[in-house]
Design an enzyme around this catalytic site. Sequence first.
Site, PDB file in Angstrom:
ATOM      1  N   MET A 192       0.826  -1.207   0.000  1.00  0.00           N
ATOM      2  CA  MET A 192       0.000   0.000   0.000  1.00  0.00           C
ATOM      3  C   MET A 192       0.863   1.260   0.000  1.00  0.00           C
ATOM      4  O   MET A 192       0.616   2.191  -0.770  1.00  0.00           O
ATOM      5  CB  MET A 192      -0.942   0.009   1.209  1.00  0.00           C
ATOM      6  CG  MET A 192      -1.971  -1.102   1.201  1.00  0.00           C
ATOM      7  SD  MET A 192      -2.972  -1.161  -0.312  1.00  0.00           S
ATOM      8  CE  MET A 192      -3.945   0.322  -0.138  1.00  0.00           C
ATOM      9  N   VAL A 237       1.386   1.560   7.687  1.00  0.00           N
ATOM     10  CA  VAL A 237       2.116   0.437   8.292  1.00  0.00           C
ATOM     11  C   VAL A 237       1.126  -0.692   8.579  1.00  0.00           C
ATOM     12  O   VAL A 237      -0.046  -0.616   8.229  1.00  0.00           O
ATOM     13  CB  VAL A 237       2.881   0.877   9.573  1.00  0.00           C
ATOM     14  CG1 VAL A 237       3.886   1.979   9.241  1.00  0.00           C
ATOM     15  CG2 VAL A 237       1.932   1.331  10.678  1.00  0.00           C
ATOM     16  N   VAL A 238       1.599  -1.745   9.218  1.00  0.00           N
ATOM     17  CA  VAL A 238       0.801  -2.940   9.456  1.00  0.00           C
ATOM     18  C   VAL A 238      -0.507  -2.605  10.191  1.00  0.00           C
ATOM     19  O   VAL A 238      -0.553  -1.694  11.023  1.00  0.00           O
ATOM     20  CB  VAL A 238       1.640  -3.984  10.230  1.00  0.00           C
ATOM     21  CG1 VAL A 238       2.002  -3.477  11.629  1.00  0.00           C
ATOM     22  CG2 VAL A 238       0.939  -5.314  10.300  1.00  0.00           C
ATOM     23  N   GLU A 239      -1.576  -3.363   9.882  1.00  0.00           N
ATOM     24  CA  GLU A 239      -2.920  -3.094  10.429  1.00  0.00           C
ATOM     25  C   GLU A 239      -3.014  -3.607  11.872  1.00  0.00           C
ATOM     26  O   GLU A 239      -3.673  -4.605  12.172  1.00  0.00           O
ATOM     27  CB  GLU A 239      -3.979  -3.750   9.521  1.00  0.00           C
ATOM     28  CG  GLU A 239      -5.419  -3.412   9.858  1.00  0.00           C
ATOM     29  CD  GLU A 239      -5.864  -2.022   9.437  1.00  0.00           C
ATOM     30  OE1 GLU A 239      -7.041  -1.706   9.633  1.00  0.00           O
ATOM     31  OE2 GLU A 239      -5.038  -1.229   8.923  1.00  0.00           O
ATOM     32  N   HIS A 258      -8.340   5.903   3.399  1.00  0.00           N
ATOM     33  CA  HIS A 258      -8.322   4.475   3.089  1.00  0.00           C
ATOM     34  C   HIS A 258      -8.259   4.248   1.580  1.00  0.00           C
ATOM     35  O   HIS A 258      -9.239   4.452   0.868  1.00  0.00           O
ATOM     36  CB  HIS A 258      -9.574   3.806   3.690  1.00  0.00           C
ATOM     37  CG  HIS A 258      -9.674   2.344   3.411  1.00  0.00           C
ATOM     38  ND1 HIS A 258     -10.886   1.683   3.381  1.00  0.00           N
ATOM     39  CD2 HIS A 258      -8.717   1.410   3.147  1.00  0.00           C
ATOM     40  CE1 HIS A 258     -10.657   0.408   3.100  1.00  0.00           C
ATOM     41  NE2 HIS A 258      -9.364   0.221   2.961  1.00  0.00           N
TER      42      HIS A 258
END
Length: 729
Positions: free
Chosen positions: A324, A400-402, A450
């Site tokens: 992303m 970054v990571v969810e 998003h």
Amino acid sequence: MLYQGESLYLNWLEDGIAELVFSAPGSVNTLDTRTVASLGKALDVLAEQPNLKGLLLRSDKPAFIVGADITEFLSLFAAPAEKLHEWLVFANSIFNRLEDLPVPTLSAINSYALGGGCECVLATDFRLATPDARIGLPETKLGIMPGFGGTVRLPRLLGADSALEIIAAGKDVSAADALKVGLVQAVVANEKLIPAAIKMLKQAINGELDWLGYRRPKLEALKLNKIEAMMSFTTAKAMVLQTAGKHYPAPMLAVKTIEAAATMTRDEALQLETQHFVQLARSNEARALVGIFLNDQYVKGKAKKLVGETPVPQQAAVLGAGIMGGGIAYQSAFKGVPIRMKDINEKPLALGMNEAAKLLNKQMERGKLDGMKMATILANIHPTLDYAGFERTDIVVEAVVENPKIKASVLAETESHISESTILASNTSTIPIAVLAAALKRPQNFCGMHFFNPVHRMPLVEIIRGPKTSDSTIASVVAYASKMGKTPIVVNDCPGFFVNRVLFPYFAAFSLLLRDGADFREIDNAMEKKFGWPMGPAYLLDVVGIDTAHHAQAVMAEGFPQRMAKDYRDAIDVLFEHQRFGQKNGQGFYRYQTDSKGKQRKEQDDAVDALLKNISQPKKAFSAEEIIARMMIPMINEVARCLEEGIVASPAEADMALVYGLGFPPFHGGACRYLDTLGSERYVEMAQQLAHLGAIYQVPDGLQQKARSNEGYYPSVAPHADVSHGQPA
């Protein structure tokens, strides 16, 4: 002045040449019902001019005619079939009168001549165009086909093959290509367009150009022998079936119309075109596709209004160089906003830059950009391991990571390295903005942004307003998303926001179907082939990532325990436990192999059936209709709840978010349009029959009230007043 109408006027130029100038109020010319009627009146005036020797059609706007007035379409299509048929016969009689004038006629095309504008110029003998002109017939993209003679005149002018390609695909062509295929006689510089047009008309008047020779083929049958006709139309129908498929009837009917009319004269062919246009105009697909066009205009107009005078961010940064983050960096740089791409390791930074280079190389291969442009774009992505230069950024997007703790920590750390006016945005897909904002000193400068994967392809950006987000922050982020070439839709804060909140009840419905004995391949088949999704739920979960879905499912269950918490192990749990994460590791519901082009192709994997056997009842066959009802009702119910709670502001925004973010089949128009097509009363009855399956099938109060009142989400459209011979009823 010979004639002055609302949207066009008629003047003498010189030597018996008259000019008909399209001059609508506002910035563009459209061929609306009033303009068509006004054209008829102008032709009445011309019929009384004994000294008329030639007619020039031009525009006094930056574009000739951009098309029909699509805002009129739904009311036109709501008219009784016979009234719409009568109006089209009336309109076509006007274009026939233009074509049949006893003098040479010429259209001077600047910029766009699309749809009805293209059909108008086809009725003249000659066409000149400026180098920037685009000419075409996009009607099939709206679920209809040309209705002012486009299927009749274009094939007779260009030949069947070129015309079929333009009409079936809803294409427009450049001036250069129009010249190659014979759609225009010459391409002329803007400042020389009118002098060149007058010169050409004089040549026709003086007999130097055989203007009747140019006109004659349009009045006769197509010049095709039986073998040529068979080859042209068989090829065209095969192409349409492959590209448009059965869910989009307009391209195929347009081809069949041209085929059936090939041996007819102009007037006979026009009758067939009118008959088929009315058939398409009254279809659910046309209402849905026209609705999407209007909703798209509404959403983009709302974004523009929201931005107002807010400047577009000039310097951006993204935190995280993963899929992303790298995609966001590429899109920002590609659209002209320099961006710093920060990560904590060199490896992901290198991967991010390589991904950007790969995407740019594809653009170069297609001739969309040159080496210099590619180098400039890559130079606008600055990979970095630290915060140097972050104090000069206008916006920072965290990707970054969810994980809420990691995201909150990264956001808080970043806030200490940026100016007090810099905006922070999180690319979270499910975590509430209020949760992440709690770690920040300036929550008014923070919101959700998003993006959808892959970033360079997916048009939607969901912008999430947190409880403390300021209006100026939202305006700046909307401006940035628009600059990136995206369609921003602002929603309010909750777990999953709008798109993922309505997606997870759909996944829950899938899990319930599997539990009840359905085969996931049959579910995918029904949702893809019958309903029209680009991917069925099993395939979509593999693409999203089973691990990602498993994590998000837990977030959604915590946020909405009454509906989204489950008391059983489902297929997602089982695949997650067996580390079948989908495409990312080559095995999920399906097994994946990389083909010669580097694309992942799915294959059946019987091992999955053995894994799912323990959590499913014995195999049971469900009809496609049962599968669709069980899958779609939970999603539509959640859309209704989001509208009732104000998470999303309007049915138009809800539908566009689903079409642009999830690939909701455009021919259905979105969840709200689909429900309106079904009818709210019928929908509630269907849902009540499935209510025993759980809370996700319970229809919310507001939607139940709509059913009792027999209302839909979109206002019912009254038939257009001007379909009675172009005059107000």
